[in-house]
Design a protein around this motif. Structure first.
Motif, mmCIF file in Angstrom:
data_model
loop_
_atom_site.group_PDB
_atom_site.id
_atom_site.type_symbol
_atom_site.label_atom_id
_atom_site.label_comp_id
_atom_site.label_asym_id
_atom_site.label_seq_id
_atom_site.Cartn_x
_atom_site.Cartn_y
_atom_site.Cartn_z
ATOM 1 N N ARG A 35 -8.507 -3.800 -1.429
ATOM 2 C CA ARG A 35 -8.139 -2.464 -0.948
ATOM 3 C C ARG A 35 -6.909 -2.618 -0.056
ATOM 4 N NH1 ARG A 35 -12.608 0.279 2.580
ATOM 5 N NH2 ARG A 35 -11.810 -1.164 4.120
ATOM 6 N N HIS A 36 -5.840 -1.910 -0.412
ATOM 7 C CA HIS A 36 -4.606 -1.937 0.383
ATOM 8 C C HIS A 36 -4.473 -0.612 1.118
ATOM 9 C CE1 HIS A 36 -2.576 -5.534 -1.516
ATOM 10 N NE2 HIS A 36 -3.579 -5.313 -2.348
ATOM 11 N N VAL A 37 -4.057 -0.654 2.386
ATOM 12 C CA VAL A 37 -3.830 0.569 3.162
ATOM 13 C C VAL A 37 -2.441 0.523 3.782
ATOM 14 C CG1 VAL A 37 -6.262 0.994 3.669
ATOM 15 C CG2 VAL A 37 -4.915 -0.392 5.223
ATOM 16 N N PHE A 38 -1.869 1.719 3.978
ATOM 17 C CA PHE A 38 -0.554 1.796 4.623
ATOM 18 C C PHE A 38 -0.763 1.720 6.129
ATOM 19 C CE2 PHE A 38 3.147 4.045 6.361
ATOM 20 C CZ PHE A 38 4.149 3.313 5.752
ATOM 21 N N HIS A 39 -0.027 0.811 6.736
ATOM 22 C CA HIS A 39 -0.213 0.595 8.170
ATOM 23 C C HIS A 39 1.149 0.324 8.792
ATOM 24 C CE1 HIS A 39 -1.796 -0.672 11.946
ATOM 25 N NE2 HIS A 39 -1.392 -1.912 11.794
ATOM 26 N N GLY A 40 1.599 1.233 9.626
ATOM 27 C CA GLY A 40 2.904 1.039 10.266
ATOM 28 C C GLY A 40 4.031 1.352 9.313
ATOM 29 N N GLN A 68 -2.941 6.247 3.686
ATOM 30 C CA GLN A 68 -2.636 6.098 2.259
ATOM 31 C C GLN A 68 -3.088 4.713 1.800
ATOM 32 O OE1 GLN A 68 -0.350 6.991 4.592
ATOM 33 N NE2 GLN A 68 0.597 8.920 3.987
ATOM 34 N N GLY A 69 -3.391 4.595 0.517
ATOM 35 C CA GLY A 69 -3.848 3.292 0.029
ATOM 36 C C GLY A 69 -3.863 3.208 -1.485
ATOM 37 N N PHE A 70 -4.193 2.013 -1.978
ATOM 38 C CA PHE A 70 -4.342 1.782 -3.427
ATOM 39 C C PHE A 70 -5.240 0.565 -3.616
ATOM 40 C CE2 PHE A 70 -0.662 -0.782 -2.236
ATOM 41 C CZ PHE A 70 -0.869 -1.971 -2.914
#
Ligand SMILES: [Fe+2]
Ligand SMILES: [Fe+2]
Length: 279
Positions: free
Chosen positions: A241-246, A225-227
């Motif tokens: 760019r942001h991503v979901f991590h953990g 997921q990201g935004f």
């Protein structure tokens, strides 16, 4: 500087509540000048999904602008609603206007609906702009000279790298309109894949396209997921760019663009941060 928070495709009905909560916490910290959600709030426009989506939207930083996507139209097993009142439930939840405009000092954001309940083509999930839609868009992009101009629609302009998937149609007509009005930035979603690039070389005006990943759904297309967080500084733009991590979102890359006489080009300053994104 204007800071735009761009998210897309939360898909309530197939969302991960932990990711949604992590995003809302991050969004509050980022405190953008405007938050823009480019469609697919739900899976099938069911009432329970729309209620969840509304609760999420109400926690997004203000001012906020949202549009529907193809998944915000009821499915084929509800033919009356799909064919005769496709956006009735969406409108009952989020208001009558499905093509809102946002203006602020130095900023003009127009939207157009690209989601249709049916069409004369095989895949009804593909984005289509009607002649009326393009006409409305032409009118909406005509005002506010000298401002940073943004178009938001649900369907993408850029095909995913290495995949054959349909982009919004008619693309050439849309690109002509973007060139005519010197649109700086297009925001969209739908593919659930982050993609940042420029488009419009043939038309003589290049604008930046921000295609966001899904922000919190479980419908992943090979990446987490990201935004995107967009920072506009006159003739220079940076996009994180942001991503979901953990258990949280983190920025894994920054893309930079500069504006010249024929539009925007990559500043070639993109930096990639350490990441463990899903391959
Ligand atoms: Fe989607
Ligand atoms: Fe979609």
């Amino acid at each position: 500087m204007i800071r735009i928070l761009h998210l897309s495709d939360p898909h309530f009905g197939a969302s991960d509540p932990l990711v949604a909560s992590a995003f809302l916490a991050e969004a509050e910290t980022l405190a953008p000048d405007v938050t823009i959600l480019s469609g697919d709030l739900t899976m099938r426009a069911r009432r329970a999904e729309l209620a969840e989506a509304k609760a999420f939207v109400e926690r997004l930083p203000r001012p906020r602008l949202i549009i529907p996507g193809n998944h915000d139209i009821p499915a084929l097993n509800q033919p009356f609603h799909r064919f005769f009142a496709p956006f009735k439930r969406y409108r009952q939840t989020f208001g009558a206007n499905i093509e809102p405009i946002h203006t602020a000092p130095g900023l003009h954001v127009a939207t157009v609906n690209s989601a249709k309940p049916f069409g004369l083509h095989a895949d009804w999930s593909v984005g289509r702009l009607t002649h009326d839609g393009l006409y409305r868009l032409d009118q909406r992009l005509s005002g506010a000279p000298g401002t940073f101009r943004v178009l938001t629609l649900h369907h993408p302009l850029l095909a995913p790298v290495g995949h054959r998937r349909d982009v919004v149609q008619p693309l050439d007509d849309l690109l002509e309109l973007l060139a005519k009005h010197r649109v700086d930035l297009v925001l969209c979603g739908h593919f659930h894949q982050s993609h940042l690039a420029t488009i419009g070389q043939k038309q003589g005006w290049q604008c930046i396209v921000s295609q966001a990943a899904t922000v919190c759904s479980t419908r992943l297309q090979g990446e987490s997921q990201g935004f995107h967080l967009i920072r506009v500084m006159d003739d220079f733009i940076e996009i994180d760019r942001h991503v979901f991590h953990g258990d949280a979102f983190e920025s894994d890359a920054t893309f930079a663009f500069t504006r010249g006489e024929s539009g925007w080009t990559s500043a070639d300053l993109a930096t990639r941060h350490e990441t463990n994104r899903i391959a």
